[in-house]
Design a protein around this motif. Structure first.
Motif, short mmCIF file in Angstrom:
data_model
loop_
_atom_site.label_atom_id
_atom_site.label_comp_id
_atom_site.label_asym_id
_atom_site.label_seq_id
_atom_site.Cartn_x
_atom_site.Cartn_y
_atom_site.Cartn_z
N PHE A 298 61.91 7.84 94.23
CA PHE A 298 60.71 8.01 93.40
C PHE A 298 60.64 6.75 92.62
O PHE A 298 61.92 6.32 91.90
N PRO A 299 59.50 6.12 92.48
CA PRO A 299 59.42 4.88 91.65
C PRO A 299 59.66 5.02 90.16
O PRO A 299 60.06 4.03 89.37
N HIS A 300 59.17 6.32 89.76
CA HIS A 300 59.02 6.44 88.28
C HIS A 300 59.66 7.65 87.86
O HIS A 300 59.62 8.60 88.45
N VAL A 301 60.10 7.87 86.46
CA VAL A 301 60.54 8.89 85.88
C VAL A 301 59.90 8.91 84.49
O VAL A 301 59.98 7.93 83.61
N LYS A 302 59.37 10.01 84.35
CA LYS A 302 58.56 10.23 82.87
C LYS A 302 59.21 10.96 82.09
O LYS A 302 59.59 12.15 82.29
N ALA A 303 59.28 10.64 80.78
CA ALA A 303 59.60 11.30 79.56
C ALA A 303 58.42 11.75 78.90
O ALA A 303 57.72 11.16 78.13
N PHE A 304 57.95 12.88 79.46
CA PHE A 304 56.47 13.35 78.90
C PHE A 304 56.69 13.75 77.17
O PHE A 304 57.30 14.85 76.95
N TRP A 305 56.34 13.06 76.46
CA TRP A 305 56.59 12.97 74.77
C TRP A 305 56.20 14.36 74.27
O TRP A 305 56.67 14.85 73.51
N ILE A 306 54.97 14.93 74.92
CA ILE A 306 54.48 16.30 74.56
C ILE A 306 55.72 17.29 74.57
O ILE A 306 55.75 17.91 73.58
N MET A 307 56.36 17.37 75.60
CA MET A 307 57.47 18.28 75.86
C MET A 307 58.73 17.94 75.39
O MET A 307 59.70 18.69 75.14
N GLN A 308 58.81 16.58 75.11
CA GLN A 308 60.25 15.91 74.83
C GLN A 308 60.19 15.58 73.31
O GLN A 308 61.46 15.40 72.97
N THR A 309 59.28 15.50 72.80
CA THR A 309 59.08 14.52 71.45
C THR A 309 59.18 13.20 71.74
O THR A 309 59.70 12.65 72.72
N LEU A 310 58.35 12.53 70.83
CA LEU A 310 58.54 10.95 70.86
C LEU A 310 59.60 10.30 70.64
O LEU A 310 60.07 9.39 71.28
N PRO A 311 60.37 10.90 69.53
CA PRO A 311 61.65 10.33 69.36
C PRO A 311 62.46 10.48 70.32
O PRO A 311 63.54 9.66 70.79
N MET A 312 62.62 11.66 71.17
CA MET A 312 63.45 12.09 72.21
C MET A 312 63.21 10.83 73.32
O MET A 312 63.89 10.41 74.10
N ALA A 313 61.74 10.83 73.60
CA ALA A 313 61.24 10.05 74.55
C ALA A 313 61.70 8.57 74.61
O ALA A 313 62.17 7.65 75.51
N GLN A 314 61.89 8.14 73.41
CA GLN A 314 62.60 6.72 72.98
C GLN A 314 63.76 6.75 73.25
O GLN A 314 64.20 5.82 74.16
N VAL A 315 64.76 7.63 73.11
CA VAL A 315 66.09 7.73 73.69
C VAL A 315 66.23 7.80 75.17
O VAL A 315 66.94 6.98 75.73
N MET A 316 65.15 8.61 75.87
CA MET A 316 65.25 8.69 77.28
C MET A 316 64.97 7.53 78.13
O MET A 316 65.39 7.49 79.27
N LEU A 317 64.23 6.46 77.19
CA LEU A 317 64.12 5.19 77.82
C LEU A 317 65.32 4.25 78.19
O LEU A 317 65.61 3.61 79.30
N ASP A 318 66.45 5.00 77.60
CA ASP A 318 67.88 4.18 77.80
C ASP A 318 68.66 5.20 78.73
O ASP A 318 69.78 4.89 79.29
N HIS A 319 67.90 6.20 79.19
CA HIS A 319 68.62 7.10 80.10
C HIS A 319 67.97 7.28 81.49
O HIS A 319 67.90 8.41 82.01
N GLY A 320 67.14 6.50 81.89
CA GLY A 320 66.52 6.58 83.09
C GLY A 320 64.80 6.68 83.42
O GLY A 320 64.25 6.11 84.35
N ALA A 321 64.53 6.93 82.08
CA ALA A 321 62.80 6.87 82.19
C ALA A 321 62.18 5.55 81.90
O ALA A 321 62.82 4.71 81.28
N ASP A 322 61.10 5.44 82.59
CA ASP A 322 60.39 4.11 82.39
C ASP A 322 58.91 4.54 82.00
O ASP A 322 58.09 3.42 81.73
N ASP A 323 58.70 5.65 81.71
CA ASP A 323 57.18 6.21 81.41
C ASP A 323 57.17 7.22 80.39
O ASP A 323 58.14 8.29 80.48
N ILE A 324 56.49 7.02 79.19
CA ILE A 324 56.37 8.17 78.40
C ILE A 324 55.06 8.81 78.03
O ILE A 324 54.56 9.65 77.30
#
Length: 390
Positions: A298-324
């Motif tokens: 899979f080319p991309h992993v999304k941290a969907f900020w609506i369900m993760q919150t934007l602050p958590m999506a920021q942290v997820m960029l260091d844990h595999g996500a490349d899209d928010i």
């Protein structure tokens, strides 16, 4: 590395070797979240460097009337129930014009399985959007909706499931469908299916819908709803099934593929499963990382900020996500921490969040092509033609 069980897995990750289901179980159970995140970040940076994607989009939920009653869902309503709604074609045209005016490159459209709307409503919807907003990409209808449309269009679903689905797609593509979202997957397990969302299509049907879309050249996404009645083994099984289906698309050189995995945390409030605690922040980080490590095709992993919150999506960029994800504006399916259906962030918000996390924000369109923008004017970067007003 605090957990020695991660050492052989780390060797595989750095060597680019596919992880097994057993490896996935180790990753889901380790307490060494730091090393897990480091491994996922290695893969993420190998694929995308310091790029983090966002888009300018608008979500549209055309109706919340639904013949199903999934226990995890607070969105659905029955006819006559308070809060029930359905959009007319004029409402949809207005939504499309608003997308144009806001410079959106995408309309993301999903809804309930309406008990009475005819199949022509859905093709007319797409045609109305295409006429009003010809440059806007239409990403619409989960696999569950596609099967519903096959049934209401009087296709022979029971005799030829794949053929009926293909015929529906052909009509939708002609009307303007550009790609598919990944909803409705939930968790691929019959026990979980029967307990939490009986009546919804099973995993084999969901995968057949996406395989048919891929054969026809449509790009699609995939989700997994976790943190309810499923087991850790169920989560890994779900990821492995998605990986196998992507292998099939690649091996058969289908023009369409899965683009993105979007792990979605379950929110218990207001649902029939509200007695459950739902996943923790640590679990959310873990699932993003494990998804990145297990889904090597899979080319991309999304941290969907609506369900993760934007602050958590920021942290997820260091844990595999490349899209928010994007600006969204309207989202009626899940409401986090007391929010209402108006859930919007600006492009400035998204870019600032990505910068603060240490990454470079890049606007994309639905197909992950870079977008060049001047206000509401935009073009795909690879396109040397004139800019268009989205």
């Amino acid at each position: 590395m605090q957990d020695p069980a991660l050492a052989p897995i780390a060797e595989k990750v750095y060597a680019g070797t596919r992880l097994s289901a057993e490896d996935g179980m180790v990753l889901l159970q380790t307490r060494d979240l730091h090393t897990l995140g480091e491994l996922a970040n290695f893969v993420r940076r190998s694929l995308h460097g310091d790029t983090a994607y966002y888009n300018v989009n608008r979500h549209m939920n055309y109706s919340n009337l639904c013949i199903l009653s999934c226990k995890f869902c607070e969105f659905h309503r029955k006819p006559g129930q308070d809060g029930a709604y359905e959009y007319s074609l004029d409402d949809i045209r207005k939504q499309a014009q608003t997308a144009v005016d806001s410079g959106a490159t995408e309309m993301h459209i999903v809804g309930g399985l309406h008990p009475k709307l005819p199949f022509s409503y859905y093709t007319d919807m797409l045609s109305a959007i295409r006429e009003t907003a010809p440059q806007v990409h239409i990403k619409a209808f989960t696999a569950v909706e596609i099967v519903h449309l096959a049934r209401i269009s009087k296709r022979a679903v029971r005799k030829d499931f794949a053929g009926a689905v293909r015929a529906v797609f052909e009509d939708l593509i002609e009307a303007g469908l550009g790609s598919m979202p990944g909803g409705g997957a939930e968790v691929f397990d019959d026990r979980v299916h029967d307990e939490a969302f009986r009546g919804k299509i099973r995993s084999d049907e969901w995968l057949t819908v996406h395989r048919t879309a891929h054969e026809l050249g449509l790009f699609t996404n995939a989700t997994m709803l976790y943190g309810h009645v499923e087991s850790l083994e169920d989560r890994i099984h779900h990821l492995c099934m998605l990986r196998e289906e992507q292998d099939h698309a690649i091996e058969n050189n289908f023009k369409g593929r899965f683009q993105t995995i979007i792990p979605l945390p379950f929110f218990p409030d207001g649902s029939e499963l509200q007695h459950l605690p739902g996943p923790s922040g640590v679990d959310n980080l873990r699932m993003i990382a494990v998804a990145r490590l297990m889904l090597d095709n899979f080319p991309h992993v999304k941290a969907f900020w609506i369900m993760q919150t934007l602050p958590m999506a920021q942290v997820m960029l260091d844990h595999g996500a490349d899209d928010i994800d994007g600006t969204v504006v309207w989202y009626d399916i899940t409401k986090v921490e007391g929010t209402d259906t108006h859930q919007e962030v600006t492009v400035s918000d998204l870019k600032r969040a990505i910068h603060e996390a240490g990454y470079t924000p890049v606007e994309r369109d639905t197909l992950y092509r870079h977008v060049e923008r001047d206000g509401a004017m935009w073009k795909v970067a690879e396109d040397a033609g004139q800019a268009v007003t989205a």
